[in-house]
Enzyme design. Structure first.
Site, PDB file in Angstrom:
ATOM      1  N   HIS B  81       0.837  -1.198   0.000  1.00 43.43           N
ATOM      2  CA  HIS B  81       0.000   0.000   0.000  1.00 43.43           C
ATOM      3  C   HIS B  81       0.871   1.246   0.000  1.00 43.43           C
ATOM      4  CE1 HIS B  81      -3.170   2.792   1.074  1.00 43.43           C
ATOM      5  NE2 HIS B  81      -4.051   1.819   0.945  1.00 43.43           N
ATOM      6  N   GLY B 163       5.446  22.031  10.085  1.00 38.12           N
ATOM      7  CA  GLY B 163       6.607  21.208  10.390  1.00 38.12           C
ATOM      8  C   GLY B 163       7.772  21.391   9.428  1.00 38.12           C
ATOM      9  N   PRO B 164       8.840  20.614   9.664  1.00 40.16           N
ATOM     10  CA  PRO B 164      10.111  20.792   8.961  1.00 40.16           C
ATOM     11  C   PRO B 164      10.055  20.302   7.518  1.00 40.16           C
ATOM     12  CG  PRO B 164      10.204  18.824  10.310  1.00 40.16           C
ATOM     13  CD  PRO B 164       8.886  19.470  10.609  1.00 40.16           C
ATOM     14  N   GLY B 168      12.158  12.478   8.933  1.00 39.30           N
ATOM     15  CA  GLY B 168      12.827  11.502   9.786  1.00 39.30           C
ATOM     16  C   GLY B 168      12.288  10.118   9.489  1.00 39.30           C
ATOM     17  N   LYS B 169      12.610   9.158  10.348  1.00 36.59           N
ATOM     18  CA  LYS B 169      12.178   7.778  10.119  1.00 36.59           C
ATOM     19  C   LYS B 169      10.658   7.615  10.202  1.00 36.59           C
ATOM     20  CE  LYS B 169      16.483   5.769  11.905  1.00 36.59           C
ATOM     21  NZ  LYS B 169      16.916   5.197  10.608  1.00 36.59           N
ATOM     22  N   GLY B 171       8.633   9.609   8.734  1.00 36.46           N
ATOM     23  CA  GLY B 171       8.062  10.140   7.501  1.00 36.46           C
ATOM     24  C   GLY B 171       7.188  11.365   7.744  1.00 36.46           C
TER      25      GLY B 171
END
Lengths: 298, 298
Positions: B81, B163-164, B168-169, B171
């Protein structure tokens, strides 16, 4: 709350608001909600609608009957509406997670308790009746308080289901169980009252029409339109959709269109899931598929 | 509870049951009920359905996103998915006593908080979208986590709403508001799949059919009948009755009868009152006329 019972006690007081207040106060206990309260001065009668958890509703009904027995004197009571008691009639009605048999059992328990603790004769009616003729409230109430007072001791047809064969000032009380009553009207695009009366006569059960349907033709003067006004006395037998379609078909046969419908008061959720199931050929729809019931009803 | 919001967060974990358990546990707070939980190992994704009081649902959604960020690593996640985040998409859905604008406001507040407290980029979608193209989840998710990771810093089309501009991990997360989705199927008295596909093609919005309706033709192998399977993406625009009648009319034009319908999962009460209002020409019916709501909903 996974079980809900409705109760619609009728008390013989429609003029003294403070008396009705006190009866309602007696019934206002945890687990019960007072949904409606109607007083009629000419009838000298009030109708209170309450609902909630079965045990609480049962207790509230008893408390209402006890309060009315203390506050209302049938020897001096006058009003247009037929009555035999301070608390005249008390039906229990299944709404959710409760069977008709459960409501019959409630009627019997309350009846037995009213007789035992308040010394009031009790007649069981409708689905709780112990004799076929006592399904009919009018039959039980024939001659009203005054005639019953004369006959109760000696006429075996008038022997109560519970309690003494004599009437005090609180009279007798009729207690029973019935289906939820839906008051449902269909307005016609005509000012011809005769058409509404014809349709009502055609569809009512009494004349061989739809089962569990009472119907009358009315004129809505303000709008100048005729209305077929119905009581659906058992929506599980004839629901709103069947009643609507019957009126619509009869109207169209007479060249008249349906304008709109009206639902007076409340309906149980099951009456809507039944309607959806019929309208959509949706055999398996249940009230548990309504998201609000998942959140609120558990 | 006079206000109910539903939330259907999709998390990128469909294999490790203990991870899903922990996310669900994080969201199980007072005022919130977990209605459903579906895991798919091939998709490596789970879909949790929760509902309750708006403030509690908002808080639960944030807690679920925080737990997923801690437990899921998009650098190692594989599944069929499409996804861009540990918490991939979070729609808020009005159910009772809440407007779409309220749900848009919830989406923005949660999005802002996720960015601020968890340092995760957030995209607003559907009714909460800040750019027309971002109404479409697939557009936001194009190229998935891997492409977004490359493009987010430099491509202004991929700048998050909060947000940035880096992943990061965990997502990125897509948050928004949409109408309640009703999964409604109509089964046909035919084993000819072509007819179901033709009807689906005719009625779906994409081909100029009914607004807010997605439709496909399917074969129910066990019963050997063809089915028109629909998603009603806004029942206030096209409800179950209109969808049913459209399928029925198309089927009858092809000489095929409708067998029955199926409603998958839950519906808001308003979808039933709307249906009753349409079927009975009952313009004024409201959810407040359902007796259960009087007892449970206040």
């Amino acid at each position: 709350m996974d079980q809900i019972v409705e109760c619609v006690p009728n008390f013989s007081e429609g003029r003294r608001a403070e008396v009705v207040d006190e009866i309602v106060r007696a019934m206002t206990i945890a687990g019960v909600k007072i949904l409606d309260r109607e007083m009629d001065a000419d009838h000298n009668r009030c109708v209170i609608t309450l609902a909630g958890a079965p045990g609480a509703v049962e207790d509230a009904a008893f408390r209402g009957i006890a309060a009315a027995a203390r506050l209302i004197d049938l020897d001096t009571h006058r009003g247009e509406h037929p009555r035999i008691g301070a608390t005249d009639v008390v039906p229990f009605v299944p709404v959710r997670g409760v069977t008709m048999d459960d409501c019959v059992a409630m009627a019997r328990r309350v009846g037995e308790r009213v007789a035992r603790e308040l010394d009031i004769p009790v007649y069981l009616y409708e689905r709780a009746a112990t004799r076929p003729e006592r399904r009919d409230l009018a039959y039980i109430r024939r001659g009203e308080y005054e005639a019953l007072k004369q006959e109760i001791a000696t006429n075996p047809d008038r022997a109560p289901d519970f309690g003494p064969k004599r009437l005090g000032k609180a009279g007798a009380t009729v207690i029973g169980a019935r289906q939820y009553l839906i008051a449902f009207n269909v307005n016609l695009a005509t000012s011809d009252l005769k058409i509404a009366k014809e349709i009502a006569a055609k569809i009512r059960e009494k004349n061989g029409g739809l089962k569990a349907v009472k119907a009358k033709g009315f004129m809505l003067r303000a709008k100048n339109i005729a209305q077929v006004s119905m009581n659906l006395t058992d929506y599980t037998v004839t629901g709103m959709l069947a009643a609507f379609h019957a009126v619509k078909a009869e109207a169209e046969q007479r060249g008249v269109q349906v304008l709109e419908s009206e639902l007076i008061g409340l309906v149980p959720l099951e009456a809507l899931t039944q309607l959806a199931a019929q309208a959509l050929l949706l055999p398996k729809l249940s009230a548990d598929q309504v998201i609000e019931m998942k959140i609120l009803g558990e």
